[in-house]
Design an enzyme around this catalytic site. Structure first.
Site, PDB file in Angstrom:
ATOM      1  CG  HIS A   1     -26.767-114.537  -9.967  1.00 41.19           C
ATOM      2  ND1 HIS A   1     -27.201-113.312  -9.461  1.00 41.19           N
ATOM      3  CD2 HIS A   1     -25.419-114.417 -10.100  1.00 41.19           C
ATOM      4  CE1 HIS A   1     -26.160-112.512  -9.301  1.00 41.19           C
ATOM      5  NE2 HIS A   1     -25.068-113.158  -9.682  1.00 41.19           N
TER       6      HIS A   1
ATOM      7  CG  HIS B   1     -21.477-113.112  -5.925  1.00 42.06           C
ATOM      8  ND1 HIS B   1     -22.788-113.543  -5.927  1.00 42.06           N
ATOM      9  CD2 HIS B   1     -21.285-112.454  -7.106  1.00 42.06           C
ATOM     10  CE1 HIS B   1     -23.368-113.157  -7.044  1.00 42.06           C
ATOM     11  NE2 HIS B   1     -22.484-112.500  -7.782  1.00 42.06           N
TER      12      HIS B   1
ATOM     13  CG  ASP C   1     -20.792-114.215 -10.535  1.00 40.12           C
ATOM     14  OD1 ASP C   1     -22.018-114.454 -10.393  1.00 40.12           O
ATOM     15  OD2 ASP C   1     -20.309-113.082 -10.381  1.00 40.12           O
TER      16      ASP C   1
ATOM     17  CG  HIS D   1     -19.405-112.502 -15.686  1.00 44.47           C
ATOM     18  ND1 HIS D   1     -19.922-113.541 -14.940  1.00 44.47           N
ATOM     19  CD2 HIS D   1     -19.756-111.359 -15.034  1.00 44.47           C
ATOM     20  CE1 HIS D   1     -20.552-113.051 -13.888  1.00 44.47           C
ATOM     21  NE2 HIS D   1     -20.462-111.730 -13.926  1.00 44.47           N
TER      22      HIS D   1
END
Length: 306
Positions: A78, A235, A239, A262
């Site tokens: 973030h 969101h 990311d 991720h």
């Protein structure tokens, strides 16, 4: 030209997974320094960790970087997205614990403070990473790819059984302050079943539904409401921007993610840099810089929730 912060900024909060208080200070840094973290609580071993793709450890829940001494910082995505989206190329992030504070679960508090303080232009030109040929990584039914493009575009697709999330897809050109206007306020989210599993393993101890995370349970949203109808996929795009910034420079290319996370985005960067024909470094002209995230951003464009 490259930018750093005009002056020091400070944040306090708790770690999403550890639940422990943490203080974080972001200092201006010299041109060509990049983004580094320093663990001020580490007295033995090397406290410095470059926020770079080759320091990322495989972690499905967050982006974690670790140096050769085993010193790590987690949940950096973030703040990395905020730095990328505000056009900060050089900074030293000092932190007194192993996890970045979660704040409200989005990048908006970081973005608002960075833009309120302002940026300092530096004497070195921006160098961007230009994607020269398609690169793709598949893991099961999830995949991510980078393809050549004149700007950074992010296209993301998610598909959840929970009716309150469902299938969502969104595409944005990240130039001209798009991140600040469209993505920075989108909060981290999870399903109630995931919360139970994480907390049984000593994770998500700092998560508070409605305060720093959105929790979905089937067709319901716990404690609060969405800031945008498609906040979950936004969101995921936030990311992705943060994870892509561990490339060490802005990227000129189109990113597409399908059920990606991720670890998959990091695998994509590793595959990109493993092939010298897949990328090149370009010194950005004024016209090229205008196509990068963080160029032309204004504090007035930060969503009111911040």
């Amino acid at each position: 030209m490259q930018n750093t912060l005009r002056s020091t900024i400070r944040f306090t909060g708790v770690g999403l997974h550890s639940g422990k208080p943490v203080r974080m200070v972001i200092e201006p840094a010299s041109a060509d320094y990049g983004i580094w973290f320093r663990r001020v609580d580490v007295l033995d071993g090397d406290p410095m960790i470059a926020a770079r793709w080759d320091n990322v450890e495989q972690s499905p829940l967050c982006t974690l970087i670790k140096n050769s001494s085993g010193v790590s910082v987690s949940t950096i995505e973030h703040i990395m997205a905020a730095l990328a989206g505000c056009g900060v190329h050089n900074a030293l992030i000092e932190i007194d614990g192993p996890e970045v504070p979660i704040m409200d679960g989005s990048s908006a508090p970081f973005v608002k403070t960075i833009l309120s303080r302002g940026l300092q232009e530096q004497a070195s030109p921006i160098r961007a990473i230009k994607v020269e040929k398609p690169i793709r990584v598949d893991v099961g039914d999830a995949w991510a790819e980078l393809t050549p493009a004149d700007n950074l575009e992010i296209d993301f697709h998610i598909d959840f059984e929970d009716a309150a999330i469902g299938v969502q897809q969104h595409t944005l050109n990240m130039a001209n302050g798009t991140f600040v206007r469209e993505l920075c306020d989108s909060r981290t989210f999870c399903r109630r079943s995931d919360v139970i599993a994480m907390q049984s393993n000593g994770l998500a101890l700092g998560g508070v539904p409605g305060e720093n995370a959105i929790v979905f349970d089937g067709s319901k949203i716990e404690a609060g409401s969405l800031r945008r109808d498609n906040e979950p996929v936004r969101h995921k795009m936030l990311d992705a921007l943060g994870d892509l910034y561990t490339a060490g420079a802005p990227i000129l290319g189109a990113y597409k993610g399908h059920r990606a996370g991720h670890a998959l985005t990091n695998a994509l960067l590793r595959k990109l840099f493993a092939d010298p024909m897949a990328y090149s470094f370009v010194e950005c002209s004024e016209n090229t810089c205008a196509k990068l995230p963080g160029m032309g951003v204004r504090l007035s464009e930060v969503p009111a929730v911040a």
